[in-house]
Motif scaffolding. Structure first.
Motif, PDB file in Angstrom:
ATOM      1  N   THR A 163       0.833  -1.203   0.000  1.00  0.00           N
ATOM      2  CA  THR A 163       0.000   0.000   0.000  1.00  0.00           C
ATOM      3  C   THR A 163       0.867   1.251   0.000  1.00  0.00           C
ATOM      4  O   THR A 163       1.689   1.443   0.896  1.00  0.00           O
ATOM      5  N   LYS A 164       0.680   2.105  -1.003  1.00  0.00           N
ATOM      6  CA  LYS A 164       1.460   3.335  -1.133  1.00  0.00           C
ATOM      7  C   LYS A 164       0.629   4.560  -0.759  1.00  0.00           C
ATOM      8  O   LYS A 164       1.169   5.547  -0.244  1.00  0.00           O
ATOM      9  N   ALA A 165      -0.668   4.498  -1.046  1.00  0.00           N
ATOM     10  CA  ALA A 165      -1.502   5.689  -0.875  1.00  0.00           C
ATOM     11  C   ALA A 165      -2.951   5.279  -0.685  1.00  0.00           C
ATOM     12  O   ALA A 165      -3.339   4.123  -0.867  1.00  0.00           O
ATOM     13  N   MET A 166      -3.743   6.272  -0.314  1.00  0.00           N
ATOM     14  CA  MET A 166      -5.195   6.120  -0.307  1.00  0.00           C
ATOM     15  C   MET A 166      -5.786   7.406  -0.871  1.00  0.00           C
ATOM     16  O   MET A 166      -5.183   8.474  -0.766  1.00  0.00           O
ATOM     17  N   ILE A 167      -6.954   7.291  -1.508  1.00  0.00           N
ATOM     18  CA  ILE A 167      -7.620   8.483  -2.024  1.00  0.00           C
ATOM     19  C   ILE A 167      -9.005   8.563  -1.415  1.00  0.00           C
ATOM     20  O   ILE A 167      -9.777   7.596  -1.427  1.00  0.00           O
ATOM     21  N   ILE A 168      -9.309   9.725  -0.844  1.00  0.00           N
ATOM     22  CA  ILE A 168     -10.597   9.963  -0.205  1.00  0.00           C
ATOM     23  C   ILE A 168     -11.203  11.232  -0.789  1.00  0.00           C
ATOM     24  O   ILE A 168     -10.503  12.065  -1.381  1.00  0.00           O
ATOM     25  N   SER A 169     -12.504  11.388  -0.606  1.00  0.00           N
ATOM     26  CA  SER A 169     -13.184  12.584  -1.096  1.00  0.00           C
ATOM     27  C   SER A 169     -14.342  12.921  -0.176  1.00  0.00           C
ATOM     28  O   SER A 169     -15.354  12.235  -0.162  1.00  0.00           O
ATOM     29  N   PHE A 170     -14.157  13.968   0.599  1.00  0.00           N
ATOM     30  CA  PHE A 170     -15.211  14.482   1.477  1.00  0.00           C
ATOM     31  C   PHE A 170     -15.192  16.003   1.410  1.00  0.00           C
ATOM     32  O   PHE A 170     -14.128  16.589   1.567  1.00  0.00           O
ATOM     33  N   PRO A 171     -16.372  16.632   1.184  1.00  0.00           N
ATOM     34  CA  PRO A 171     -17.678  16.045   0.906  1.00  0.00           C
ATOM     35  C   PRO A 171     -17.616  15.099  -0.285  1.00  0.00           C
ATOM     36  O   PRO A 171     -16.909  15.339  -1.251  1.00  0.00           O
ATOM     37  N   ASN A 172     -18.435  14.044  -0.190  1.00  0.00           N
ATOM     38  CA  ASN A 172     -18.305  12.935  -1.121  1.00  0.00           C
ATOM     39  C   ASN A 172     -19.244  13.053  -2.312  1.00  0.00           C
ATOM     40  O   ASN A 172     -20.393  13.449  -2.180  1.00  0.00           O
ATOM     41  N   VAL A 198      -1.911  10.329   1.623  1.00  0.00           N
ATOM     42  CA  VAL A 198      -3.355  10.545   1.484  1.00  0.00           C
ATOM     43  C   VAL A 198      -3.593  11.566   0.376  1.00  0.00           C
ATOM     44  O   VAL A 198      -3.102  12.697   0.447  1.00  0.00           O
ATOM     45  N   ILE A 199      -4.316  11.148  -0.656  1.00  0.00           N
ATOM     46  CA  ILE A 199      -4.761  12.073  -1.689  1.00  0.00           C
ATOM     47  C   ILE A 199      -6.188  12.453  -1.322  1.00  0.00           C
ATOM     48  O   ILE A 199      -7.079  11.602  -1.281  1.00  0.00           O
ATOM     49  N   SER A 200      -6.409  13.723  -1.025  1.00  0.00           N
ATOM     50  CA  SER A 200      -7.697  14.191  -0.548  1.00  0.00           C
ATOM     51  C   SER A 200      -8.334  15.117  -1.583  1.00  0.00           C
ATOM     52  O   SER A 200      -7.876  16.237  -1.807  1.00  0.00           O
ATOM     53  N   ASP A 201      -9.381  14.624  -2.231  1.00  0.00           N
ATOM     54  CA  ASP A 201     -10.098  15.399  -3.241  1.00  0.00           C
ATOM     55  C   ASP A 201     -11.151  16.241  -2.523  1.00  0.00           C
ATOM     56  O   ASP A 201     -12.149  15.718  -2.025  1.00  0.00           O
ATOM     57  N   GLU A 202     -10.913  17.549  -2.477  1.00  0.00           N
ATOM     58  CA  GLU A 202     -11.764  18.451  -1.704  1.00  0.00           C
ATOM     59  C   GLU A 202     -12.479  19.453  -2.602  1.00  0.00           C
ATOM     60  O   GLU A 202     -12.740  20.595  -2.215  1.00  0.00           O
ATOM     61  N   ILE A 203     -12.856  19.018  -3.814  1.00  0.00           N
ATOM     62  CA  ILE A 203     -13.462  19.898  -4.798  1.00  0.00           C
ATOM     63  C   ILE A 203     -14.800  20.471  -4.313  1.00  0.00           C
ATOM     64  O   ILE A 203     -15.227  21.527  -4.754  1.00  0.00           O
ATOM     65  N   SER A 226       0.237  14.466   2.636  1.00  0.00           N
ATOM     66  CA  SER A 226      -1.066  14.707   2.013  1.00  0.00           C
ATOM     67  C   SER A 226      -0.923  15.453   0.699  1.00  0.00           C
ATOM     68  O   SER A 226      -0.055  16.325   0.549  1.00  0.00           O
ATOM     69  N   ILE A 227      -1.788  15.108  -0.250  1.00  0.00           N
ATOM     70  CA  ILE A 227      -1.922  15.842  -1.508  1.00  0.00           C
ATOM     71  C   ILE A 227      -3.367  16.316  -1.574  1.00  0.00           C
ATOM     72  O   ILE A 227      -4.296  15.499  -1.586  1.00  0.00           O
ATOM     73  N   VAL A 228      -3.567  17.623  -1.571  1.00  0.00           N
ATOM     74  CA  VAL A 228      -4.913  18.201  -1.560  1.00  0.00           C
ATOM     75  C   VAL A 228      -5.284  18.638  -2.973  1.00  0.00           C
ATOM     76  O   VAL A 228      -4.566  19.428  -3.607  1.00  0.00           O
ATOM     77  N   ILE A 229      -6.411  18.123  -3.461  1.00  0.00           N
ATOM     78  CA  ILE A 229      -6.934  18.475  -4.782  1.00  0.00           C
ATOM     79  C   ILE A 229      -8.132  19.390  -4.582  1.00  0.00           C
ATOM     80  O   ILE A 229      -9.025  19.101  -3.785  1.00  0.00           O
ATOM     81  N   ASN A 230      -8.167  20.487  -5.339  1.00  0.00           N
ATOM     82  CA  ASN A 230      -9.330  21.376  -5.272  1.00  0.00           C
ATOM     83  C   ASN A 230      -9.450  22.110  -6.601  1.00  0.00           C
ATOM     84  O   ASN A 230      -8.680  21.829  -7.529  1.00  0.00           O
ATOM     85  N   GLY A 231     -10.399  23.023  -6.696  1.00  0.00           N
ATOM     86  CA  GLY A 231     -10.568  23.717  -7.969  1.00  0.00           C
ATOM     87  C   GLY A 231     -11.709  24.704  -7.936  1.00  0.00           C
ATOM     88  O   GLY A 231     -12.283  24.997  -6.882  1.00  0.00           O
ATOM     89  N   PHE A 232     -12.059  25.191  -9.105  1.00  0.00           N
ATOM     90  CA  PHE A 232     -13.012  26.284  -9.241  1.00  0.00           C
ATOM     91  C   PHE A 232     -14.356  25.855  -9.821  1.00  0.00           C
ATOM     92  O   PHE A 232     -15.305  26.631  -9.841  1.00  0.00           O
ATOM     93  N   SER A 233     -14.457  24.623 -10.298  1.00  0.00           N
ATOM     94  CA  SER A 233     -15.641  24.192 -11.043  1.00  0.00           C
ATOM     95  C   SER A 233     -16.911  24.235 -10.217  1.00  0.00           C
ATOM     96  O   SER A 233     -17.941  24.744 -10.678  1.00  0.00           O
ATOM     97  N   LYS A 234     -16.883  23.695  -9.009  1.00  0.00           N
ATOM     98  CA  LYS A 234     -18.109  23.530  -8.232  1.00  0.00           C
ATOM     99  C   LYS A 234     -18.443  24.779  -7.425  1.00  0.00           C
ATOM    100  O   LYS A 234     -19.561  25.300  -7.510  1.00  0.00           O
TER     101      LYS A 234
END
Length: 389
Positions: A163-172, A198-203, A226-234
């Motif tokens: 196991t190298k990583a996990m990816i989560i997304s909350f709010p889901n 931990v790759i955390s998708d926080e879009i 941690s790697i935090v993913i976010n953006g402008f779309s939502k």
């Protein structure tokens, strides 16, 4: 003739979301509740800034990591909103949507055979990005009885020495579940105990109802893994501008920029100038959109309950995930029959992983009028279904 196709790519299933979107686009009078796209226009001041940047001839490449001015705005925004502190010069990159951020994160950290824990139900690209980066996805399934929240014991059952990583997304996406600080703490402890990223998708971080968003990267000793993913779309209704960002520790970001520069070069320049304005001055517009989504959320929960459809109450994003198990059909069968008979497009829960079977993802990024019409058709549909014995 030789088989010129990659076995990795051939093995991937097409997006279950796009399948129904493509059908509905050619079906007159159909109503789609399937696409996760705000029905609001991009705030005018953001559009105006984009227009102004074009008028000024700002149409050249930016630096690979993105406009420095935008990276500074992102840095200030993350600290102001989520208590995340990132160096704009070395720890933030501007990407072509959050989707590119997920892709380059996977390609930066994975070697062939590395395992990634993928928490499902989840956005359709996670498993595909792991596979295309040469990794092996290991699925952890969330449960409705846990309010679709992740438990440490589920992770302990899935972790291996690969196991190298996990990816989560909350709010889901698709459930609308969130995780509080207290609920994230054991997840952070797991990551530290097993030394994984931990790759955390926080879009959807701006779209929470009744609670403020908490990033796992803000917890003690978590920023460096941690790697935090976010953006402008939502949050800013900027889906077509294709702009996101990644925040990660410097040692990771140095390598991530290399992947980005070789496959993309730089995110769209016009979009970057517009995004600066979004972060500086659109808090009020974001709040107005969140208020509207919350109204629609409450309406949908009430209506599903009135129709006798079991429904987890979402606390974030703009989706609701009702159960249709009582009707004795698979999610795909139910959604297809509903589309053909009542011209309402809803995405089968199975599109988001096997544990989504028996559910539907309904987006409430649509007006109340559209939601009322769609739910009227849905109620008529279920009233004509044979009663399950």
């Amino acid at each position: 003739m030789r088989d010129f196709l990659s076995k990795r790519v051939v093995s991937l299933e097409p997006s279950g979301i796009r399948k129904f979107f493509d059908i509905v686009s050619e079906m007159p009078d159909a109503i789609s509740l399937g696409v996760g796209e705000p029905d609001f226009d991009t705030p005018w001041r953001v559009r105006e800034e984009g227009i102004y940047s074009l008028e000024r001839g700002r149409t050249f490449y930016t630096s690979n990591a993105g406009l420095k001015e935008l990276r500074y705005e992102i840095s200030e925004y993350l600290e102001r909103k989520y208590e995340l502190v990132y160096d704009p010069n070395h720890e933030i990159i501007v990407t072509v949507g959050g989707s590119e951020g997920i892709d380059i994160a996977m390609r930066t950290i994975l070697d062939p055979g590395d395992e990634v824990i993928v928490v499902q139900p989840c956005f359709v690209s996670y498993v595909a990005c792991v596979v295309m980066a040469g990794g092996t996805p290991v699925i952890v399934s969330l449960k409705e009885e846990d309010k679709f929240k992740l438990k440490k014991e589920q992770l302990e059952a899935a972790v291996t020495d690969k196991t190298k990583a996990m990816i989560i997304s909350f709010p889901n996406n698709p459930t609308g579940a969130i995780m509080t600080k207290e609920e994230l703490e054991p997840i952070a402890e797991f990551a530290k105990e097993h030394d994984i990223v931990v790759i955390s998708d926080e879009i959807y971080s701006e779209l929470t109802y009744g609670r403020d968003h908490v990033s796992i990267a803000s917890l003690p000793e978590m920023k460096d893994r941690s790697i935090v993913i976010n953006g402008f779309s939502k949050a800013f209704a900027m889906t077509g501008w294709r702009l996101g960002y990644v925040a990660a520790p410097r040692y990771m970001m140095k390598q991530m920029v290399k992947v980005h520069q070789f496959c993309i070069m730089a995110a769209p320049t016009t979009s970057q100038y517009a995004a600066i304005e979004a972060m500086r001055s659109c808090d009020d517009e974001v709040e107005e959109m969140r208020t509207a989504y919350n109204q629609r959320r409450r309406f949908l929960v009430h209506e599903f309950q009135r129709m006798g459809i079991e429904c987890f109450e979402p606390e974030g994003a703009f989706y609701i995930f009702p159960s249709i198990k009582k009707f004795g059909m698979t999610s795909e069968e139910f959604a297809t029959k509903l589309l053909n008979e009542e011209k309402v497009a809803i995405v089968p829960g199975s599109a988001f992983g096997a544990c989504g079977e028996g559910y539907l993802r309904v987006s409430y990024a649509y007006s109340i009028e559209e939601l009322k019409e769609a739910l009227g058709r849905l109620e008529r549909f279920i009233n004509h279904l044979p009663k399950k014995q």
